[in-house]
Every structure is written in structure tokens, then in C-alpha cells.
Design a protein around this motif. Structure first.
Motif, PDB file in Angstrom:
ATOM      1  N   LEU A  77       0.500  -1.350  -0.082  1.00  0.00           N
ATOM      2  CA  LEU A  77      -0.276  -0.117   0.270  1.00  0.00           C
ATOM      3  C   LEU A  77       1.082   1.595  -0.064  1.00  0.00           C
ATOM      4  O   LEU A  77       1.965   0.848   0.675  1.00  0.00           O
ATOM      5  N   ARG A  78       0.535   2.105  -0.773  1.00  0.00           N
ATOM      6  CA  ARG A  78       1.205   3.396  -0.508  1.00  0.00           C
ATOM      7  C   ARG A  78       0.495   4.463   0.034  1.00  0.00           C
ATOM      8  O   ARG A  78      -0.948   4.619  -0.024  1.00  0.00           O
ATOM      9  N   THR A  79       0.872   5.324   0.880  1.00  0.00           N
ATOM     10  CA  THR A  79       0.182   6.651   1.237  1.00  0.00           C
ATOM     11  C   THR A  79      -0.395   7.514   0.609  1.00  0.00           C
ATOM     12  O   THR A  79       0.102   7.714  -0.280  1.00  0.00           O
ATOM     13  N   ASP A  80      -0.483   8.394   1.451  1.00  0.00           N
ATOM     14  CA  ASP A  80      -0.702  10.178   0.254  1.00  0.00           C
ATOM     15  C   ASP A  80       0.497  10.735   0.411  1.00  0.00           C
ATOM     16  O   ASP A  80       0.018  11.973   0.051  1.00  0.00           O
ATOM     17  N   LEU A  81       1.302  10.512   1.073  1.00  0.00           N
ATOM     18  CA  LEU A  81       2.581  10.950   1.263  1.00  0.00           C
ATOM     19  C   LEU A  81       3.119  11.989   0.418  1.00  0.00           C
ATOM     20  O   LEU A  81       3.205  13.207  -0.212  1.00  0.00           O
ATOM     21  N   ALA A  82       3.374  10.996  -0.501  1.00  0.00           N
ATOM     22  CA  ALA A  82       4.064  10.949  -1.921  1.00  0.00           C
ATOM     23  C   ALA A  82       3.259  11.659  -3.186  1.00  0.00           C
ATOM     24  O   ALA A  82       3.872  11.194  -4.500  1.00  0.00           O
ATOM     25  N   GLY A  83       1.514  11.487  -3.240  1.00  0.00           N
ATOM     26  CA  GLY A  83       1.096  11.223  -3.842  1.00  0.00           C
ATOM     27  C   GLY A  83      -0.437  10.200  -3.895  1.00  0.00           C
ATOM     28  O   GLY A  83      -0.207  10.170  -3.076  1.00  0.00           O
ATOM     29  N   PRO A  84      -0.895  10.380  -5.161  1.00  0.00           N
ATOM     30  CA  PRO A  84      -2.002   9.448  -4.530  1.00  0.00           C
ATOM     31  C   PRO A  84      -2.229   8.002  -4.234  1.00  0.00           C
ATOM     32  O   PRO A  84      -0.903   7.497  -4.245  1.00  0.00           O
ATOM     33  N   PRO A  85      -2.980   7.704  -3.441  1.00  0.00           N
ATOM     34  CA  PRO A  85      -2.590   6.446  -2.245  1.00  0.00           C
ATOM     35  C   PRO A  85      -3.266   5.583  -3.014  1.00  0.00           C
ATOM     36  O   PRO A  85      -3.741   5.815  -3.706  1.00  0.00           O
ATOM     37  N   SER A  86      -2.671   4.307  -2.326  1.00  0.00           N
ATOM     38  CA  SER A  86      -3.713   2.688  -2.833  1.00  0.00           C
ATOM     39  C   SER A  86      -5.061   2.466  -2.087  1.00  0.00           C
ATOM     40  O   SER A  86      -5.202   3.209  -1.469  1.00  0.00           O
ATOM     41  N   SER A  94     -14.680   1.488  -0.160  1.00  0.00           N
ATOM     42  CA  SER A  94     -13.673   1.732  -0.496  1.00  0.00           C
ATOM     43  C   SER A  94     -12.363   2.463   0.233  1.00  0.00           C
ATOM     44  O   SER A  94     -13.256   2.933   1.196  1.00  0.00           O
ATOM     45  N   PHE A  95     -11.407   2.480   0.620  1.00  0.00           N
ATOM     46  CA  PHE A  95     -10.738   2.478   1.730  1.00  0.00           C
ATOM     47  C   PHE A  95      -9.163   2.941   1.955  1.00  0.00           C
ATOM     48  O   PHE A  95      -8.897   2.586   0.599  1.00  0.00           O
ATOM     49  N   PHE A  96      -8.388   4.064   2.146  1.00  0.00           N
ATOM     50  CA  PHE A  96      -7.367   4.129   1.688  1.00  0.00           C
ATOM     51  C   PHE A  96      -6.140   4.687   2.793  1.00  0.00           C
ATOM     52  O   PHE A  96      -6.823   4.765   3.895  1.00  0.00           O
ATOM     53  N   VAL A  97      -4.996   4.757   2.826  1.00  0.00           N
ATOM     54  CA  VAL A  97      -4.788   4.693   3.700  1.00  0.00           C
ATOM     55  C   VAL A  97      -3.934   6.246   4.082  1.00  0.00           C
ATOM     56  O   VAL A  97      -2.579   6.734   2.534  1.00  0.00           O
ATOM     57  N   VAL A  98      -3.486   7.245   4.983  1.00  0.00           N
ATOM     58  CA  VAL A  98      -3.121   8.731   4.717  1.00  0.00           C
ATOM     59  C   VAL A  98      -2.074   9.006   5.648  1.00  0.00           C
ATOM     60  O   VAL A  98      -2.001   8.022   7.033  1.00  0.00           O
ATOM     61  N   ASP A  99      -1.074   9.732   5.462  1.00  0.00           N
ATOM     62  CA  ASP A  99       0.121   9.920   6.043  1.00  0.00           C
ATOM     63  C   ASP A  99       0.654  11.518   7.102  1.00  0.00           C
ATOM     64  O   ASP A  99      -0.026  11.692   6.192  1.00  0.00           O
ATOM     65  N   ARG A 100      -0.194  11.240   8.169  1.00  0.00           N
ATOM     66  CA  ARG A 100      -0.143  12.370   9.289  1.00  0.00           C
ATOM     67  C   ARG A 100       1.332  12.760  10.031  1.00  0.00           C
ATOM     68  O   ARG A 100       1.012  12.080  11.059  1.00  0.00           O
ATOM     69  N   ASP A 101       2.645  13.494   9.464  1.00  0.00           N
ATOM     70  CA  ASP A 101       3.182  13.497  10.269  1.00  0.00           C
ATOM     71  C   ASP A 101       3.630  12.287  10.721  1.00  0.00           C
ATOM     72  O   ASP A 101       4.361  12.036  12.150  1.00  0.00           O
TER      73      ASP A 101
END
Length: 260
Positions: A77-86, A94-101
Motif C-alpha cells: 500500500l502507498r500512503t498519500d505522502l508522495a502522491g495518490p494513495p493505493s 473503499s479505503f486508503f491510508v493517509v500519512d499525517r506527520d
């Protein structure tokens, strides 16, 4: 400029009424290192409103993030840190992972949200050329280090290298950007309309980068942050330096639709 503004408003309406709109968010779940169960079981870390008791696990181990479904092979899985997440899909969800600091969270979306509660649209102040302002873009020396809060109460470190300086009613005003990129400059502000005719926590404004020491601030394009539409967003709040002591009667007004 009116046609450009109308086209931008139409684009905003299309984004907010789409299946992947912020209005379709139904959950935000912070992850712990290790396996985080996804399902409708009451003990699941990521709670689904219906479906199997266990759909799978989101596994977070150091720099590795995996989706391990009950049926099927694991996938990175890719987070949204560097672009669109998986994005993981299951029926209408649907769900996806976000990175907050460095803290990771799963956002859960119902893509069929509009079937039960269609988007009612946005209200705007009338376009006003007076709020299309050419400001001086001045370098800060030394840069300013700030801790910007978000709606969850967390603090985000931001280093500010420039400020926009302009006049309103003959008085000097300064506005600090939250980020400066090659394509755009991003501001978060609040003003005397906040909590009245505009969203209480403030509004966002994106502009083109400065040219020859000047930057155009067109407040007719000021828009509501995602947290104006859902409780499952982690929007930055305006720093105290960006609390404007006058009303900015331009851009989006307070939204009527909000899904919590």
C-alpha cells in the motif's frame, strides 16, 4: 474573469458531488503498528458498516505497509505522502491510508453516498474585482518556523520563507503561506465572515507562484476546506498571523451540506 470563475465553481460542484467526494467519507481510523483488522466485527480496528466480520488486515511494520485480505494475496500500500494513495475497494466501500506527520490512518468512503443524500451545491459571494489583489511577495530573513494546528488538535511544523503584503482600506496586511511549490502557493486564512456567512474554521486559497516579486491573491477563489463537509478530515487551521481583522466577502460561503 467571470467565465473563468464560473468554470471553477462548476468544477468544485463536480468534485463534491462525485462518488469519491469528501461528502462520502464515513470513517477515519488511526493505525497501530502491526496488524489492523478491517471488518464489521466490533473489535475491528477499521470498522465497516456492513459486510464480513473480517475482510482482512492492514499491516504496518516500520516502512512497510501491506493489505492482507482474508481471500487473496497480500499487496503493498502507498500512503498519500508522495502522491495518490493505493485504494482498496469492497462493494460500495473503499479505503486508503493517509500519512499525517508519521501517523497513519485509514479513511473509509461510501461511494454510493449521493443515492441517499445528494449534494445540494455551494453558495458564493458575488464576484468582486476588488478582492483580486496583487501583493508584494517578500522574503523572510530568517525564515519563520511555526507549529500550525489542525482540527484534530495536532501541530504541524511549517517553515515560512515568504509573506504576501498588500493594502486593504489603506491599511497594510500580511498573509503567510502554508506551502510554496513550483505550481502553486497555498494559504489558510480566516476573516470577519468566518462563523457567520463563511465557514467558521477558515478557508483555503491557492494561487499561482509569485513572478518578479508579485503574487496575485484572488479571494473570489477562496474555498471551504474538507473539514467543512466531513468530520473525517484533518485540515490545517489558519495560524494567528492569518486571522484577518476585516470581512472578506468573496469566494465560497458556509456550506449547507455536511456528512458526519
Amino acid at each position: 474573469m467571470l467565465n473563468d470563475l464560473k468554470a471553477w465553481q462548476a468544477q468544485r460542484h463536480a468534485e463534491l458531488s462525485a462518488p469519491d467526494s469528501w461528502l462520502g467519507m464515513i470513517g477515519l481510523f488511526w493505525l497501530s503498528p502491526g496488524a489492523n483488522q478491517v471488518g464489521c466485527h466490533e473489535g475491528a480496528a477499521i470498522q465497516l458498516p456492513d459486510g464480513p466480520e473480517k475482510l482482512g488486515d492492514v499491516i504496518w511494520q516500520g516502512d512497510t505497509l501491506l493489505w492482507q485480505p482474508v481471500v487473496g494475496a497480500a499487496q503493498s500500500l502507498r500512503t498519500d505522502l508522495a502522491g495518490p494513495p493505493s485504494v482498496i475497494d469492497h462493494q460500495n466501500l473503499s479505503f486508503f491510508v493517509v500519512d499525517r506527520d508519521g501517523q497513519l490512518a485509514v479513511r473509509l468512503r461510501d461511494r454510493t453516498w449521493a443515492a441517499s443524500r445528494p449534494f445540494g451545491g455551494l453558495a458564493y459571494f458575488d464576484e468582486d474585482p476588488a478582492w483580486r489583489i496583487t501583493a508584494d511577495w517578500l522574503e523572510l530573513s530568517p525564515p519563520l518556523d511555526m507549529a500550525v494546528p489542525n482540527v484534530s488538535g495536532d501541530l504541524l511544523p511549517v517553515t515560512v520563507t515568504h509573506k504576501a503584503v498588500f493594502l486593504v482600506a489603506g491599511q497594510p496586511v500580511e498573509l503567510l503561506p502554508m506551502s510554496v511549490g513550483e505550481q502553486e502557493v497555498f494559504f489558510v486564512f480566516r476573516d470577519r465572515t468566518s462563523g457567520k456567512s463563511s465557514y467558521g474554521a477558515g478557508r483555503f486559497l491557492k494561487t499561482k507562484p509569485a513572478v518578479d516579486g508579485k503574487i496575485c491573491l484572488d479571494f473570489n477563489y477562496a474555498y471551504n476546506p474538507p473539514c467543512a463537509f466531513t468530520a473525517f478530515a484533518t485540515c490545517p487551521l489558519p495560524p494567528a498571523e492569518n486571522w484577518l481583522g476585516f470581512p472578506v466577502a468573496a469566494g465560497e460561503q458556509k456550506p449547507v451540506d455536511r456528512h458526519d
